[in-house]
Design a protein around this motif. Structure first.
Motif, mmCIF file in Angstrom:
data_model
loop_
_atom_site.group_PDB
_atom_site.id
_atom_site.type_symbol
_atom_site.label_atom_id
_atom_site.label_comp_id
_atom_site.label_asym_id
_atom_site.label_seq_id
_atom_site.Cartn_x
_atom_site.Cartn_y
_atom_site.Cartn_z
ATOM 1 N N TYR A 377 0.473 -1.553 -0.079
ATOM 2 C CA TYR A 377 -0.121 -0.152 0.124
ATOM 3 C C TYR A 377 1.090 1.198 0.378
ATOM 4 O O TYR A 377 0.742 2.408 0.137
ATOM 5 N N PRO A 405 -1.872 5.714 1.418
ATOM 6 C CA PRO A 405 -3.633 6.826 1.496
ATOM 7 C C PRO A 405 -3.588 6.468 2.936
ATOM 8 O O PRO A 405 -4.367 7.132 3.550
ATOM 9 N N ASP A 424 -9.673 2.225 -1.037
ATOM 10 C CA ASP A 424 -8.243 2.467 -2.154
ATOM 11 C C ASP A 424 -8.087 0.722 -2.088
ATOM 12 O O ASP A 424 -7.576 -0.398 -1.852
ATOM 13 N N ASN A 452 -3.480 5.671 11.888
ATOM 14 C CA ASN A 452 -2.706 7.128 10.653
ATOM 15 C C ASN A 452 -2.047 8.462 10.797
ATOM 16 O O ASN A 452 -2.501 8.366 12.417
ATOM 17 N N HIS A 456 0.384 11.240 6.140
ATOM 18 C CA HIS A 456 0.094 10.254 5.930
ATOM 19 C C HIS A 456 0.651 9.042 5.672
ATOM 20 O O HIS A 456 1.639 8.669 6.382
#
Length: 467
Positions: A377, A405, A424, A452, A456
């Protein structure tokens, strides 16, 4: 133990019989002792009464009258003069008319001061006369095949020795009769008591029978709780059965959901793969690459399903003390070609040694899934960071940070469910990686924390509990 009811019945019956036997034996011994005290009292009392009834300077006529009173049929009293028996004549030999048969077991004897016999009754005249007393008090004497309990006293007023005796079997017969009188009611009541015990035991075991019938009579798909009033002793078993039913229901539900989701996840890539291959046969060369990508996803799904199946069927492993650093280094080396191919930077920071209590193989699978997810990812040319650290309280932590992301906040708690993926979908995946990590973490007594990163990307941290 083939039957609880028969075991309890046999055991209680044996206890009852043994307890009854001990009680009867104790009653026999106590009665024998107490009766001996009573009979000794009577012997001493009767001796003093006889001595008190003899007149001063008692003549031969007085002793003849006494011998006549003590004589009963086949049990006469004998007078002695100078140690030799003297025959009684006339009315003096007439036995008493009122007597009791038990008098044959009671005897009286009188001796002169020089220990020569003066008057002996019944059994004490068989063969040689009964031995003269040596001292006052009670004693046991064996004579003519019988054992006698004898009380002796010296009468200063008449210069005579006087003894009263009774056969030992007289006392034993009385004790035996008393014991039998106590034992017979117990023997009569024993069958009744055994029957009552059997009824009581059957009634006491009825809750177990009802609980067994409820479990035995259930259909295999019936996973409802057992609703039954049970006594306090069965409450734990009742609660454990209901807990087992809950766990079984959860397991079956997971298996059903897993089977359905797995079938769906396998059906989709297989259908897409068939379409791409059909297009490739029709001449679309780009479809071959798409088919290859589909095969990769299908392969990953199958591999992850095999891992989950093994975890579901493998009991908890025996944890040992291991060092995370060499495990992390080796796995990062294995996955470095994938990161290099995508131009990704893969770094390790933090401690050079970090010991935890876990299973080395399962920790390797856990970390590999975390690192593989991070690499998949994270965009090409980005950075993936691995850190080994320890809190101030000594808790070990393994963190994997990517530059992807991230995960929407509303999905952070759900993304660890099986076949659950983030929004995603550009990256191939099975939706099983994080669920495998969660299950392995639980088996290692650790927890997975997802958050998170402010800039990012996603940070996944495994925190081990203190052993």
């Amino acid at each position: 133990m083939t039957s609880i009811r028969y075991y309890l019945l046999r055991t209680l019956a044996l206890v009852l019989i043994v307890a009854g036997g001990v009680a009867v034996l104790a009653a026999y011994l106590i009665t024998d002792h107490e009766l001996e005290e009573v009979l000794d009292t009577q012997l001493s009392l009767h001796s003093r009464i006889v001595a008190g009834q003899l007149p001063e300077n008692a003549s031969d006529d007085a002793f003849k009258r006494l011998a006549n009173q003590l004589s009963i049929p086949d049990y006469p009293a004998h007078l002695y003069h100078d140690g030799q028996p003297v025959a009684l004549d006339g009315d003096d030999t007439t036995p008493a008319k009122l007597y009791h048969e038990e008098e044959r077991k009671l005897v009286m004897g009188i001796w002169n001061a020089d220990k020569t016999p003066r008057l002996l009754q019944g059994k004490w005249t068989q063969g040689t006369p009964f031995p003269a007393p040596e001292e006052e008090g009670f004693r046991w004497v064996d004579y003519a095949g019988q054992r006698w309990r004898v009380f002796s006293m010296y009468d200063d007023r008449h210069d005579l020795w006087l003894s009263m005796g009774q056969r030992s079997d007289f006392q034993h017969e009385i004790v035996a009769r008393i014991t039998w009188n106590n034992l017979i009611p117990m023997l009569v009541l024993l069958p009744v008591m055994l029957w009552l015990m059997n009824r009581i035991i059957r009634r006491g075991l009825q809750p177990i029978r009802r609980l067994s019938n409820q479990v035995q009579g259930r259909h295999a798909r019936d996973l409802r709780h057992i609703e039954l009033d049970v006594p306090r002793e069965l409450a734990g078993l009742h609660r454990s059965l209901n807990d087992f039913i809950d766990r079984l229901g959860d397991t079956l539900e997971r298996e059903r959901r897993f089977t359905a989701d797995a079938a769906h996840e396998l059906r989709t890539p297989l259908a897409a793969l068939r379409i791409h291959l059909d297009n490739a046969k029709a001449g679309e060369t780009a479809s071959l690459q798409k088919a290859y990508t589909g095969i990769e996803r299908l392969q990953r799904v199958v591999e992850q399903l095999l891992v989950l199946a093994r975890l579901d069927r493998t009991p908890d492993t025996q944890a040992t003390s291991i060092d995370l650093y060499p495990i992390v280094i080796d796995l990062m080396a294995d996955l470095w070609p994938l990161a290099h191919k995508r131009g990704q930077q893969l770094t390790l920071e933090g401690l050079k040694q970090l010991r935890v209590h876990a299973d080395e193989t399962e920790v390797g699978i856990l970390f590999r899934n975390l690192l593989d997810n991070a690499l998949r990812y994270t965009p090409e040319g980005s950075h993936v960071e691995v850190e080994l650290s320890q809190t101030t309280s000594g808790v070990a932590q393994l963190s994997v940070r990517d530059s992807g992301p991230g995960i929407p906040d509303d999905l952070l708690e759900k993304v660890t469910e099986r076949f659950r993926r983030a929004s995603d979908q550009r990256t191939t995946g099975s939706g099983l990686g994080l669920s495998i990590v969660v299950e392995l973490a639980q088996r290692q007594h650790a927890t997975l924390h997802l958050r998170n990163r402010p800039e990012h990307g996603l940070e996944a941290t495994i925190v081990w509990s203190t052993p």
